[in-house]
Design an enzyme around this catalytic site. Structure first.
Site, mmCIF file in Angstrom:
data_model
loop_
_atom_site.group_PDB
_atom_site.id
_atom_site.type_symbol
_atom_site.label_atom_id
_atom_site.label_comp_id
_atom_site.label_asym_id
_atom_site.label_seq_id
_atom_site.Cartn_x
_atom_site.Cartn_y
_atom_site.Cartn_z
ATOM 1 N N LYS A 7 0.837 -1.214 0.000
ATOM 2 C CA LYS A 7 0.000 0.000 0.000
ATOM 3 C C LYS A 7 0.865 1.255 0.000
ATOM 4 O O LYS A 7 0.488 2.266 -0.585
ATOM 5 C CB LYS A 7 -0.952 -0.004 1.192
ATOM 6 C CG LYS A 7 -2.018 -1.077 1.040
ATOM 7 C CD LYS A 7 -3.353 -0.670 1.610
ATOM 8 C CE LYS A 7 -4.412 -1.656 1.129
ATOM 9 N NZ LYS A 7 -5.637 -1.631 1.895
ATOM 10 N N LYS A 26 -3.422 -9.486 -6.063
ATOM 11 C CA LYS A 26 -4.767 -9.867 -5.620
ATOM 12 C C LYS A 26 -5.825 -8.875 -6.127
ATOM 13 O O LYS A 26 -5.491 -7.718 -6.406
ATOM 14 C CB LYS A 26 -4.809 -9.991 -4.096
ATOM 15 C CG LYS A 26 -4.945 -8.696 -3.361
ATOM 16 C CD LYS A 26 -5.475 -8.938 -1.943
ATOM 17 C CE LYS A 26 -5.742 -7.586 -1.324
ATOM 18 N NZ LYS A 26 -6.563 -7.558 -0.172
ATOM 19 N N LYS A 64 -10.576 -3.841 -4.211
ATOM 20 C CA LYS A 64 -11.669 -2.926 -4.554
ATOM 21 C C LYS A 64 -11.193 -1.518 -4.882
ATOM 22 O O LYS A 64 -11.906 -0.760 -5.518
ATOM 23 C CB LYS A 64 -12.724 -2.901 -3.449
ATOM 24 C CG LYS A 64 -12.218 -2.468 -2.083
ATOM 25 C CD LYS A 64 -13.372 -2.424 -1.103
ATOM 26 C CE LYS A 64 -13.233 -3.368 0.065
ATOM 27 N NZ LYS A 64 -11.984 -3.296 0.824
HETATM 28 N N1 AQP Z 1 -8.720 -10.861 -3.611
HETATM 29 C C1 AQP Z 1 -9.116 -11.434 -2.492
HETATM 30 N N2 AQP Z 1 -9.181 -12.779 -2.393
HETATM 31 C C2 AQP Z 1 -9.610 -13.383 -1.242
HETATM 32 N N3 AQP Z 1 -9.989 -12.683 -0.144
HETATM 33 C C3 AQP Z 1 -9.945 -11.339 -0.218
HETATM 34 N N4 AQP Z 1 -10.241 -10.371 0.670
HETATM 35 C C4 AQP Z 1 -10.027 -9.153 0.120
HETATM 36 N N5 AQP Z 1 -9.577 -9.298 -1.137
HETATM 37 C C5 AQP Z 1 -9.502 -10.643 -1.371
HETATM 38 C C6 AQP Z 1 -10.712 -10.628 2.020
HETATM 39 O O1 AQP Z 1 -11.792 -9.749 2.292
HETATM 40 C C7 AQP Z 1 -11.735 -9.365 3.656
HETATM 41 C C8 AQP Z 1 -11.855 -7.887 3.815
HETATM 42 O O2 AQP Z 1 -10.809 -7.213 3.222
HETATM 43 P P1 AQP Z 1 -10.750 -5.632 3.373
HETATM 44 O O3 AQP Z 1 -11.696 -5.014 2.457
HETATM 45 O O4 AQP Z 1 -10.897 -5.241 4.777
HETATM 46 O O5 AQP Z 1 -9.301 -5.297 3.046
HETATM 47 P P2 AQP Z 1 -8.393 -5.747 1.915
HETATM 48 O O6 AQP Z 1 -7.968 -7.164 2.120
HETATM 49 O O7 AQP Z 1 -7.317 -4.715 1.840
HETATM 50 O O8 AQP Z 1 -9.346 -5.696 0.652
HETATM 51 P P3 AQP Z 1 -9.149 -4.860 -0.640
HETATM 52 O O9 AQP Z 1 -10.316 -5.129 -1.523
HETATM 53 O O10 AQP Z 1 -7.795 -5.114 -1.222
HETATM 54 O O11 AQP Z 1 -9.283 -3.395 -0.081
HETATM 55 P P4 AQP Z 1 -8.485 -2.135 -0.495
HETATM 56 O O12 AQP Z 1 -8.447 -2.102 -1.985
HETATM 57 O O13 AQP Z 1 -9.243 -0.993 0.083
HETATM 58 O O14 AQP Z 1 -7.139 -2.301 0.118
HETATM 59 C C9 AQP Z 1 -10.449 -9.918 4.241
HETATM 60 O O15 AQP Z 1 -10.753 -11.092 4.956
HETATM 61 C C10 AQP Z 1 -9.651 -10.264 3.033
HETATM 62 O O16 AQP Z 1 -8.780 -11.348 3.265
#
Ligand code: AQP
Length: 339
Positions: free
Chosen positions: A120, A202, A205
């Protein structure tokens, strides 16, 4: 014969309202949460972690709106606010307070090793704030606040969970048995759904729109994004995460949704082109997400109901959090007080 009554285990997990939730959030987290809610062995607590979202600049109006929308989406995916505690992190100030206290038991070196921070920080080089760095401490506080036994997460969060365990063990070694040491619960399929445009990263969002499928995408958008998904040029449908990340990601998504084993899928698509695989994935994803989309619209149409759920559930969570916080205060030697 005496009957042994097992204490229910506590499950906690959260999702940031930092954008529109993706198929990665759905397969890696939400779907597993829904499965767990009907298991009488567990008390489940699921949180919209808005404080975590602040580690990246947010538009205040959009963030406020997304908190309620995320709750509506939880419910549209099948989470029942009567069976689970569904609430918003900032409504329970104990999260922030415990985050501070645990920060005093976390080492800089541990935080510097976190791959999500590195990732990040490189994405947001103009805003590498201290919150981004201490994010895993707040996450540890979220989990430890409720005596959590199990944390359903995607593979990407495993390193953060290991740190939460280390912090809990360190604290317990100093002050006695205060925190439950949590375990990760990672579903078998779809632990890490990858980006459609860069399948070695990965699916996230907050990346560009064509790289992810949003849970609320219209069927035609889901099909379009999947048709454009990056694959490779050898034309053979085979699971090989290293050598063929794009095709393997599509196979994993399909397997996670239909429950079919990888070998069965490889046999099903033998001799066929990538177009057939992409269409099959699109059909499965559309079928899975369509009912979620229509339920979401229904829930969102009743904002006062959603706000009331948030309010009531925050009260239930705060009561549980208070028990842990008074124990922690006492152990640390903070002067006693009554509000
Ligand atoms: N690509 C993924 N595959 C499997 N699990 C995923 N999770 C997120 N992306 C994947 C799981 O969703 C839960 C919540 O995640 P989060 O939204 O709190 O944070 P994150 O993991 O940082 O998700 P993003 O989408 O990547 O958010 P941004 O873009 O804002 O940083 C967790 O259990 C995560 O494992």
């Amino acid at each position: 014969m005496t009957e042994v009554i097992e204490k229910k285990k506590t499950i906690f997990s959260g999702i940031q309202p930092s954008g529109i939730l993706t198929l990665g959030n759905y397969i890696g987290a939400l779907r597993n949460w829904v499965k767990l809610q009907d298991d009488p062995a567990y008390n489940c607590i699921y949180c919209v972690v808005d404080l975590h979202a602040l580690t990246v600049r947010q538009d205040p109006a959009a963030l406020r709106r997304r908190c309620v929308e995320t709750l509506a989406l939880f419910m549209a995916c099948g989470l029942d606010p009567e069976k689970n505690i569904l609430y918003c992190q900032s409504h329970v100030p104990a999260h922030s307070e415990l985050g501070w206290l645990l920060g005093c038991f976390t080492y800089m070196g541990e935080l510097q090793r976190m791959t999500q921070f590195k990732d990040k920080a490189s994405k947001h080089a103009d805003n590498i704030n201290a919150g981004l760095f201490t994010y895993p401490v707040l996450m540890a506080a979220d989990i430890l606040l409720y005596g959590t036994d199990l944390v359903p997460i995607g593979e990407d969060q495993r390193q953060h969970l290991e740190l939460a365990r280390d912090i809990a063990i360190r604290f317990n070694n100093l002050y006695g048995n205060v925190f439950t040491v949590p375990e990760a619960y990672i579903g078998k399929a779809g632990r890490r759904v990858m980006s459609l445009t860069e399948p070695t990263r990965k699916m996230s969002k907050s990346d560009e729109e064509n790289s992810y499928i949003a849970i609320l995408d219209k069927p035609e958008d889901i099909r379009r994004k999947l048709r454009r998904a990056v694959t490779d040029s050898d034309g053979v449908i085979r699971y090989d995460r290293e050598g063929k990340p794009g095709v393997s990601n599509l196979l994993e998504i399909l397997s996670a949704i239909t429950g079919e084993e990888m070998e069965a899928l490889a046999a099903r698509f033998e001799g066929q082109g990538y177009g057939a695989l992409k269409d099959a994935v699109a059909d499965a994803v559309i079928q899975e997400l369509s009912p979620v989309r229509s339920r979401y619209e229904e829930f969102l149409a009743d904002k006062p109901y959603l706000e009331q759920i948030m309010q009531n559930n925050a009260g239930r969570a705060a009561k549980l959090a208070l028990r842990t916080m008074s124990k922690v205060h006492k152990k640390l030697g903070l002067a006693p007080y009554k509000l």
